[in-house]
Design a protein around this motif. Structure first.
Motif, short mmCIF file in Angstrom:
data_model
loop_
_atom_site.label_atom_id
_atom_site.label_comp_id
_atom_site.label_asym_id
_atom_site.label_seq_id
_atom_site.Cartn_x
_atom_site.Cartn_y
_atom_site.Cartn_z
N CYS A 34 0.83 -1.21 0.00
CA CYS A 34 0.00 0.00 0.00
C CYS A 34 0.87 1.26 0.00
O CYS A 34 0.59 2.21 -0.73
N GLY A 35 1.91 1.27 0.80
CA GLY A 35 2.80 2.43 0.84
C GLY A 35 3.52 2.66 -0.48
O GLY A 35 3.70 3.80 -0.92
N THR A 36 3.92 1.57 -1.12
CA THR A 36 4.61 1.68 -2.42
C THR A 36 3.67 2.23 -3.48
O THR A 36 4.07 3.10 -4.28
N ILE A 37 2.45 1.76 -3.51
CA ILE A 37 1.48 2.28 -4.48
C ILE A 37 1.21 3.75 -4.20
O ILE A 37 1.15 4.57 -5.13
N GLY A 38 1.10 4.11 -2.93
CA GLY A 38 0.85 5.50 -2.58
C GLY A 38 1.96 6.44 -3.03
O GLY A 38 1.71 7.47 -3.64
N ILE A 39 3.21 6.08 -2.75
CA ILE A 39 4.31 6.97 -3.14
C ILE A 39 4.51 6.98 -4.65
O ILE A 39 4.84 8.02 -5.22
N ASP A 40 4.29 5.86 -5.31
CA ASP A 40 4.46 5.84 -6.76
C ASP A 40 3.45 6.74 -7.45
O ASP A 40 3.81 7.48 -8.38
N ILE A 41 2.22 6.71 -7.01
CA ILE A 41 1.20 7.56 -7.64
C ILE A 41 1.47 9.03 -7.35
O ILE A 41 1.51 9.86 -8.26
N SER A 42 1.68 9.37 -6.08
CA SER A 42 1.84 10.79 -5.73
C SER A 42 3.12 11.38 -6.30
O SER A 42 3.11 12.52 -6.79
N PHE A 43 4.23 10.65 -6.26
CA PHE A 43 5.49 11.19 -6.78
C PHE A 43 5.41 11.39 -8.29
O PHE A 43 5.83 12.43 -8.80
N ASN A 44 4.87 10.42 -9.00
CA ASN A 44 4.79 10.55 -10.46
C ASN A 44 3.85 11.66 -10.89
O ASN A 44 4.17 12.43 -11.80
N VAL A 45 2.70 11.78 -10.24
CA VAL A 45 1.76 12.84 -10.59
C VAL A 45 2.38 14.21 -10.31
O VAL A 45 2.31 15.12 -11.14
#
Length: 112
Positions: A34-45
């Motif tokens: 869950c943390g990895t999905i969260g950071i991947d989405i927010s950082f890329n956006v």
């Protein structure tokens, strides 16, 4: 960004509610996903949004600024977590304080 915020919430909830002797795959692994999905989405956006709004000559500088800001935030929050752990002698307090910061995180995501 709402998906990212919900993934961060899920990660923090799983870490904060791990029972003594809890299984790795049920709590820690799921929280890390869950943390990895969260950071991947927010950082890329954030990275794509900020770098594309800058002129071509400044896009590298914008990317460097995002990266430095990310690492500065991590360092400050790790220091804060260490203080909380030192006060209460428990890692659960650290995850609980992280959970307490969730409304602030979500409100910051709203403005991004």
């Amino acid at each position: 960004m709402i998906i990212s915020c919900l993934r961060y919430l899920g990660s923090r909830l799983l870490f904060a509610t791990i029972p003594v002797g809890g299984q790795y795959s049920q709590y820690v692994f799921a929280a890390m996903i869950c943390g990895t999905i969260g950071i991947d989405i927010s950082f890329n956006v954030a990275n794509i949004f900020i770098t594309t709004t800058m002129p071509k000559a400044r896009q590298g500088l914008a990317g460097a600024l995002i990266n430095c800001t990310l690492h500065l935030g991590i360092a400050v929050m790790l220091g804060f977590a260490d203080i909380v752990i030192g006060l209460g002698k428990s890692y659960k307090l650290s995850f609980g304080s992280s959970l307490d910061c969730q409304p602030l995180d979500c409100s910051l995501f709203y403005y991004l």
